[in-house]
Design an enzyme around this catalytic site. Structure first.
Site, mmCIF file in Angstrom:
data_model
loop_
_atom_site.group_PDB
_atom_site.id
_atom_site.type_symbol
_atom_site.label_atom_id
_atom_site.label_comp_id
_atom_site.label_asym_id
_atom_site.label_seq_id
_atom_site.Cartn_x
_atom_site.Cartn_y
_atom_site.Cartn_z
ATOM 1 N N HIS A 70 35.737 35.285 69.350
ATOM 2 C CA HIS A 70 36.472 36.433 68.805
ATOM 3 C C HIS A 70 35.858 36.892 67.492
ATOM 4 O O HIS A 70 35.786 38.096 67.215
ATOM 5 C CB HIS A 70 37.938 36.051 68.609
ATOM 6 C CG HIS A 70 38.768 37.140 68.009
ATOM 7 N ND1 HIS A 70 39.136 37.149 66.683
ATOM 8 C CD2 HIS A 70 39.284 38.276 68.549
ATOM 9 C CE1 HIS A 70 39.854 38.230 66.443
ATOM 10 N NE2 HIS A 70 39.957 38.930 67.543
ATOM 11 N N GLU A 73 32.928 39.077 68.185
ATOM 12 C CA GLU A 73 33.342 40.418 68.596
ATOM 13 C C GLU A 73 33.519 41.319 67.375
ATOM 14 O O GLU A 73 33.115 42.486 67.382
ATOM 15 C CB GLU A 73 34.644 40.333 69.390
ATOM 16 C CG GLU A 73 35.237 41.687 69.767
ATOM 17 C CD GLU A 73 36.722 41.594 70.055
ATOM 18 O OE1 GLU A 73 37.452 42.545 69.714
ATOM 19 O OE2 GLU A 73 37.160 40.571 70.613
ATOM 20 N N HIS A 74 34.106 40.779 66.317
ATOM 21 C CA HIS A 74 34.333 41.560 65.101
ATOM 22 C C HIS A 74 33.021 41.937 64.415
ATOM 23 O O HIS A 74 32.937 42.982 63.765
ATOM 24 C CB HIS A 74 35.199 40.766 64.121
ATOM 25 C CG HIS A 74 36.666 40.919 64.364
ATOM 26 N ND1 HIS A 74 37.480 41.655 63.536
ATOM 27 C CD2 HIS A 74 37.464 40.434 65.348
ATOM 28 C CE1 HIS A 74 38.723 41.619 64.000
ATOM 29 N NE2 HIS A 74 38.738 40.877 65.105
ATOM 30 N N GLU A 143 34.966 40.250 57.500
ATOM 31 C CA GLU A 143 35.686 40.139 58.765
ATOM 32 C C GLU A 143 36.593 38.917 58.797
ATOM 33 O O GLU A 143 37.604 38.911 59.501
ATOM 34 C CB GLU A 143 34.696 40.098 59.937
ATOM 35 C CG GLU A 143 33.985 41.408 60.176
ATOM 36 C CD GLU A 143 34.954 42.576 60.305
ATOM 37 O OE1 GLU A 143 35.869 42.505 61.156
ATOM 38 O OE2 GLU A 143 34.804 43.553 59.553
ATOM 39 N N GLU A 150 44.800 39.737 61.139
ATOM 40 C CA GLU A 150 45.104 39.928 62.560
ATOM 41 C C GLU A 150 45.912 38.751 63.099
ATOM 42 O O GLU A 150 46.876 38.931 63.857
ATOM 43 C CB GLU A 150 43.803 40.076 63.357
ATOM 44 C CG GLU A 150 44.007 40.310 64.840
ATOM 45 C CD GLU A 150 42.692 40.418 65.602
ATOM 46 O OE1 GLU A 150 42.745 40.401 66.847
ATOM 47 O OE2 GLU A 150 41.623 40.509 64.956
#
Length: 462
Positions: A70, A73-74, A143, A150
């Protein structure tokens, strides 16, 4: 509502036959490095979606690096060896394309939608961000803060929290039990080395599928794949797509009560072992799920519903806020069960759990009608057609199927499988899957009156 749905899709086979005569179906090819190209040409369109699917998500991580997929992905859109972040954004805007990505427990996916003439550029950019990201330390730190926020937002989404805990106890100490975002301590400690190691280990040609749908020429996409993904290395010991890459997951019996007494509602997930994507009884599991169905008090349906469970919930308006049956599949395992939201009082919690167990037992005992079975099958076929609306949805279907099963069933082939399902199939499935099998359960909220797993198993097996 249900009769209208059945009526609306009574002629789905005729409609599908018309569509199939116009669309040539899914074509597949493979590069020397093992990368699979799968496409579906859609006539009379000038745009297309292309997506790269990697057979690696949080399941490919370990305890220490959980959250890495994940995190990557960022960072994918934050600059590559060939393009700056601004350059990527400008290039995408100049061709009017849409670029996006997501990570799941089993896959990492990047996709772009563009005009037909811009497909080569889209494939180029997808290759660049997937295989040549700079992973700049300053971007990593920026991030990191974004992902922490998040994670904090996800913690406020009760269904996400419940299902993450359900996976953790059901697949105890196993890869499928890990969350996609990873624990906060990992998010705070993941390094550039961790990210690069994950890429080196998992981003292999034989673990990738380049899927395309819309105004896409298969042979040309194969050429673009060779040009932009041909350099991706092959695994030392390749495993065919759809084949197990490790030990099969073990379904673990368990329960977890997360006490949040200030919440006005109680959230409960009850699960038994379900089916994998490629299981022979995959569609039977979905049909059984459809018979159980979903209900939401806010929608106001139920009193005239053919579902006994929906009728019970609607006649007693305080019995539940909502319930949702689920059949979640993975490459080699699955979860089948019910997610419930109800007011936090003893009467409601006990009643709704008992009503759900009563419904499951009704199916096991064979007290379902042919009309219910036909309705469930019609709903499945309707859901399929509605889920394949547009090139992006079709690419998602192609990529997911090929990565997890090694092939793609066309909508017509799926319809044939669904049409074969009989009432006896569903009764046999329920008796095999729901009788004398371990149960896992998670409850969040005021959990003092939530029945435990032993109670659920005893009632279900009576």
């Amino acid at each position: 509502m249900f009769s209208r749905t059945a009526s609306k899709f009574r002629n789905t086979r005729r409609l599908l036959s018309t569509i199939s005569s116009q669309i040539p179906g899914t074509r597949t090819s493979k590069l020397p490095n093992g990368l699979t190209i799968a496409t579906e040409y859609i006539p009379n369109t000038s745009s297309a979606t292309v997506g790269i699917f990697v057979d690696a998500g949080s399941r490919a991580e370990n305890v220490k690096n959980n959250g890495t997929a994940h995190f990557l992905e960022h960072l994918a859109f934050k600059g590559t060896q060939n393009r700056s972040q601004q350059g990527i954004e400008l290039e995408i805007e100049n061709i009017g394309s849409h670029l996006n990505a997501y990570t799941s427990r089993e896959n990492t996916v990047y996709y772009a939608k563009s005009l037909q003439e811009d497909i080569p550029k889209a494939v180029d950019i997808l290759s660049d961000i997937l295989t040549k990201s700079v992973l700049d330390n300053s971007a990593i730190e920026r991030e990191r803060d974004v992902i922490i926020r998040e994670s904090e937002e996800v913690d406020k989404m009760y269904d996400e929290v419940v299902f993450d805990h359900l996976h953790e106890i059901t697949y105890k100490d196993q890869p499928l039990g890990r969350t996609i975002l990873g624990p906060i301590k990992n998010i705070k400690s993941i390094t550039r080395t961790d990210l690069k190691d994950y890429i080196t280990k998992n981003y292999k040609g034989d673990r990738m599928v380049l899927a395309g749908a819309g105004a896409v020429d298969h042979e040309k996409l194969v050429q673009y794949a060779q040009k932009y993904f041909g350099h991706v290395p092959k695994s030392e010991s390749p495993v065919p797509l759809g084949s197990p890459r490790g030990p099969l997951p073990v379904f673990c019996r368990g329960e977890r009560f997360i006490k949040e007494n200030t919440l006005p509602t109680t959230h409960i997930a009850i699960a038994l072992e379900g089916v994998s994507w490629s299981a022979p009884d995959y569609f039977v599991a979905l049909a059984t799920q459809a018979i159980v169905g979903n209900w939401d008090r806010a929608i106001g349906t139920g009193t005239n519903s053919p579902s006994p469970l929906a009728v019970a919930a609607s006649q007693n308006g305080s019995l539940a806020n909502s319930y949702m049956s689920f059949s979640t599949s993975y490459a080699d395992s699955g979860l089948w069960g019910m997610y419930i939201v109800t007011d936090s009082n003893e009467h409601n919690v006990q009643l709704i759990v008992n009503e759900i167990l009563k419904e499951w037992k009704r199916i096991k005992s064979g007290k379902i009608s042919d009309a219910e079975v036909n309705r469930a099958k019609a709903q499945l076929k309707a859901a399929l057609l509605l889920s394949l609306d547009g090139s992006t949805a079709i690419v998602e279907d192609i990529g997911r199927q090929v990565v997890t099963t090694g092939k793609r069933l066309s909508p017509e082939e799926v319809f044939e499988q669904v049409d074969k399902i009989t009432k006896d199939d569903i009764i046999m499935w329920a008796n095999y899957r729901l009788q004398n099998k371990p149960v896992s359960m998670v409850a969040l909220g005021n959990t003092s009156t939530v029945p435990n797993v032993s109670y659920i198993e005893e009632k279900l097996n009576q």
